[in-house]
Structures are given as structure tokens and as C-alpha cells.
Motif scaffolding. Structure first.
Motif, mmCIF file in Angstrom:
data_model
loop_
_atom_site.group_PDB
_atom_site.id
_atom_site.type_symbol
_atom_site.label_atom_id
_atom_site.label_comp_id
_atom_site.label_asym_id
_atom_site.label_seq_id
_atom_site.Cartn_x
_atom_site.Cartn_y
_atom_site.Cartn_z
ATOM 1 N N CYS A 24 0.788 -1.206 0.088
ATOM 2 C CA CYS A 24 0.034 -0.094 0.019
ATOM 3 C C CYS A 24 1.006 1.250 -0.229
ATOM 4 C CB CYS A 24 -1.005 -0.047 1.252
ATOM 5 S SG CYS A 24 -1.968 -1.344 1.132
ATOM 6 N N VAL A 31 4.206 0.728 8.090
ATOM 7 C CA VAL A 31 5.044 -0.124 8.759
ATOM 8 C C VAL A 31 5.857 -0.649 7.308
ATOM 9 C CG1 VAL A 31 3.617 -0.659 10.769
ATOM 10 C CG2 VAL A 31 3.421 -2.100 8.564
ATOM 11 N N GLY A 72 2.010 -6.631 9.543
ATOM 12 C CA GLY A 72 1.647 -7.431 8.083
ATOM 13 C C GLY A 72 0.255 -7.650 8.144
ATOM 14 N N ARG A 127 -7.327 -7.029 4.934
ATOM 15 C CA ARG A 127 -7.991 -6.646 3.896
ATOM 16 C C ARG A 127 -8.883 -7.842 3.371
ATOM 17 N NH1 ARG A 127 -6.698 -1.762 1.725
ATOM 18 N NH2 ARG A 127 -5.529 -0.849 2.903
ATOM 19 N N ARG A 178 5.835 4.197 4.159
ATOM 20 C CA ARG A 178 5.878 4.870 3.020
ATOM 21 C C ARG A 178 5.048 6.064 2.744
ATOM 22 N NH1 ARG A 178 6.208 -0.512 1.024
ATOM 23 N NH2 ARG A 178 3.699 -1.153 1.510
HETATM 24 S S1 SF4 Z 1 0.438 -4.033 6.240
HETATM 25 FE FE1 SF4 Z 1 -1.463 -3.228 5.746
HETATM 26 S S2 SF4 Z 1 -0.864 -1.016 4.765
HETATM 27 FE FE2 SF4 Z 1 0.704 -2.228 4.843
HETATM 28 S S3 SF4 Z 1 1.079 -3.044 2.863
HETATM 29 FE FE3 SF4 Z 1 0.053 -4.562 3.858
HETATM 30 S S4 SF4 Z 1 -2.124 -4.291 3.755
HETATM 31 FE FE4 SF4 Z 1 -1.202 -2.278 2.965
#
Ligand code: SF4
Length: 354
Positions: free
Chosen positions: A52, A57, A101, A130, A237
Motif C-alpha cells: 500500500c 510499517v 503485516g 483486507r 511509505r
Molecule cells: S500491512 Fe496493511 S497497509 Fe501495509 S502494505 Fe500490508 S495491507 Fe497495506
């Protein structure tokens, strides 16, 4: 589909399976985080197939600062959790599965949920996810195991924008929407928690609210949507957008509540969050401790250590993240070193090599 991303991560970083004897309190990457309430956070893995654009994180295949990922041992996690739940001494513990994660890709998730749900003192098992990685059958298994609520990360209903925000061209928001309907049918409550990215998903937030209300997310017990403010994190990020102040954010939430006639905020008592005994901090900032370095830490330049001596109890034993030159890896791992503790907020230990 998402398995491909995990393979990509495996090629780039070391995947560490946390050993059964490793303390479960002390790190942000795995195990248990206690913030002194009846909500206990459980963190089974740091793996995430998405990347994302705003990830606080810095997870996923496109992570720029990780050199290791963790998969925790389910037995060790459950045993430690049982001790912590008992220590809290309250019968309305919510165990919230989240982490650095995506917990949905944890290989022992169903066993973990089942083990938590049957624990004396636990009244609720919730999970931040998700959702896209499950089949309907897997969701059914989770419902049977006792998952009570899903806090759904969903920033838009637009398939193209969803792929862009998640950094994954295969991310399928329509599948997520189907699974939400199924989860509700199976008796799992769902609340949506989109991150508001001004200039990127303003209209999408409104669509998410309307969709969530129509489906009955929150089941009338909780607001269907709890919106999160985008906050850039030092090591996360970052998105090049104007960041809202908290005042502006809450002002806009109140305005949306009025315009749409939907409640978008909840008080701690509605969420059943209250204070509960906090785990003791066995070591203070400034203390010098003996540490056995057992592996890399999650971020390059970090190592994971166990503070010695162990007492074989989750209430006292701690892991610690030790900052050191990454070039010292071969010399450090497997050896005992002296470390000065520089942070211990919420029992998350960080130390510097002496
Ligand atoms: S930890 Fe959550 S916000 Fe980060 S890349 Fe994975 S799904 Fe996206």
C-alpha cells in the motif's frame, strides 16, 4: 495470486520462523502487545502481499527497509497469551489480531482464532485485515473457529484505484465486497476502516460509507465505518498529499456524519475498551542487560535478542530489538552481548549494543 507476492518477498528477505522458546512480549514484529487495557494485540506475522502506498510499517514486496519477516509459532503465542489474559484478571478481554503485516496470510490463523476463543476470560476475537486472501470456505472456517469481528481495511470501492492504493495489480476489490456479505451471513461482524487520503479518495470515502451502511456493517452495535487519518510515519511509505490536521480531520468527520446521517465515531465505552492491569516492565531505560542475539530484526540494522536470564514466563521474559551495524551480523547472531536499553514504551524494548 497473492502467494506470488509472498514468493517475491522470500527471494528478497530472510523469513524467520519464531522459535517456540522465544519470549512473546517485547517486539512490535510478532507476539503480544499490551497497552494497559482489556484489548490485547496479537501479532502473528509481518508478511504482507500488498505494498500500500501509505503503509505506515513499510510492509510488502516493495518494502525498502526490511531485511527479515517473521512468522510466529502458534503454540508459543497461545501459551503466552493465556498467561497474559490470566494476569489481566478481567473476563471481557478482546484479543485483536493485527500486526506489521497482513494476519490473513498467517498459515495457522484458524488454529490461532480457535485457541484464543476457547481461552477463559476472552469474550471477543477481532482481526484487522483486507480480507481478499480468503475463499468463502476459509471464511466459514474462521467463523466456526470463533472470529467475532473483522476490521476491514478498505480505502475505495473503485477497482482501478484499489489496485493503485494497494500497490498490487491483482488486488480484487469485488472479491472483497463478496466476502463482506458472506462474513455478515456467517455471523462475523464487519466494520470498515478506510484511510482518508485527501485528494486521492475523498469521494471514495463517501461511497464506502454508503455501501457499508446499506450492507449493515457494524450491525447497529458499532458505527459501520471508522475512518482513519493519514499520518506519515518516519519509517513508513509516504504519499505526496496535503496532510490534514487533527482538527480539520474531526471537523470533516462531523460534517460527513451530518450530511449522510451516519455515525462515524465511537466512544471507548461503546467499543468496550477500559483500563486493565498492565504487564510489569522488568527492565528500565538506561539499564544494562545481557542479551542473546537470535536473529535479524525486521528492519536492516536491527537484531532480535532475548534478555537473559529467562524465567519461563510471559509476564517477565522479554525479547529486545538491538540496534547495531548490519555488517556485524555473523559476529552477533548466536552470541551473548551487553546492551543498554534506550526504549521500553508499552513493554516494547529497544537497546543499543555496548
Ligand atoms: S500491512 Fe496493511 S497497509 Fe501495509 S502494505 Fe500490508 S495491507 Fe497495506
Amino acid at each position: 495470486m497473492w502467494r506470488g507476492s509472498i514468493n517475491e518477498i522470500e527471494r528478497k528477505r530472510e523469513i524467520i520462523r519464531v522459535d517456540r522458546g522465544t519470549p512473546q512480549v517485547g517486539a512490535l514484529a510478532f507476539g503480544i502487545v499490551d497497552r494497559g487495557t482489556n484489548i490485547i494485540e496479537v501479532r502473528p506475522t509481518t508478511l504482507c502481499p500488498l505494498s500500500c502506498i501509505y503503509c505506515s510499517v513499510n510492509a510488502g514486496p516493495r518494502s525498502t527497509n526490511r531485511w527479515a519477516e517473521f512468522i510466529d509459532d502458534p503454540e508459543a503465542l497461545l501459551m503466552a497469551l493465556e498467561e497474559v489474559v490470566r494476569f489481566k484478571g478481567t473476563r471481557d478481554i478482546e484479543v485483536h489480531i493485527d500486526g506489521m503485516g497482513e494476519p490473513g496470510v498467517y498459515p495457522y490463523l484458524v488454529d490461532l482464532v480457535r485457541g484464543i476463543k476457547t481461552m477463559d476470560g476472552v469474550s471477543m476475537v477481532s482481526m484487522q485485515t483486507r480480507l481478499y486472501m480468503f475463499t468463502v470456505d476459509e471464511l466459514r472456517e474462521l467463523a466456526r473457529a470463533g472470529l467475532d469481528r473483522i476490521n476491514l481495511s478498505i480505502d475505495t470501492l473503485n477497482p482501478g484505484l484499489a489496485k493503485k492504493i494497494s500497490g498490487a495489480p491483482w488486488y480484487d476489490i469485488d472479491h472483497v465486497k463478496e466476502l463482506v456479505v458472506k462474513a455478515l451471513e456467517l455471523g462475523i461482524n464487519v466494520i470498515a476502516s478506510p484511510v482518508w487520503l485527501p485528494g486521492i479518495n475523498d469521494d471514495d470515502i463517501i461511497e464506502v460509507i454508503k455501501w457499508a451502511r446499506e450492507l449493515g456493517l457494524g450491525r447497529g452495535e458499532l458505527p459501520p465505518v471508522l475512518i482513519q487519518k493519514y499520518v506519515p510515519h518516519k519509517r513508513g511509505r509516504k504519499v505526496r498529499i496535503r496532510v490534514m490536521t487533527w482538527q480539520e480531520f474531526w471537523g470533516r468527520i462531523k460534517k460527513l456524519e451530518g450530511e449522510l446521517g451516519v455515525r462515524l465515531t465511537a466512544m471507548n465505552n461503546e467499543l468496550n475498551i477500559h483500563k486493565a492491569p498492565k504487564l510489569p516492565k522488568p527492565y528500565n531505560v538506561g539499564d544494562y542487560v545481557k542479551v542473546r542475539i537470535i536473529s535479524r530484526g525486521i528492519i536492516k540494522g536491527e537484531f532480535l535478542g532475548v534478555i537473559l536470564p529467562l524465567k519461563d514466563s510471559a509476564i517477565h521474559d522479554r525479547v529486545i530489538t538491538v540496534i547495531a551495524d548490519p555488517r556485524m551480523e555473523k559476529m552477533l547472531i548466536g552470541n551473548n552481548v551487553k546492551v543498554r536499553i534506550i526504549e521500553n514504551d508499552n513493554n516494547i524494548y529497544i537497546g543499543k549494543l555496548i
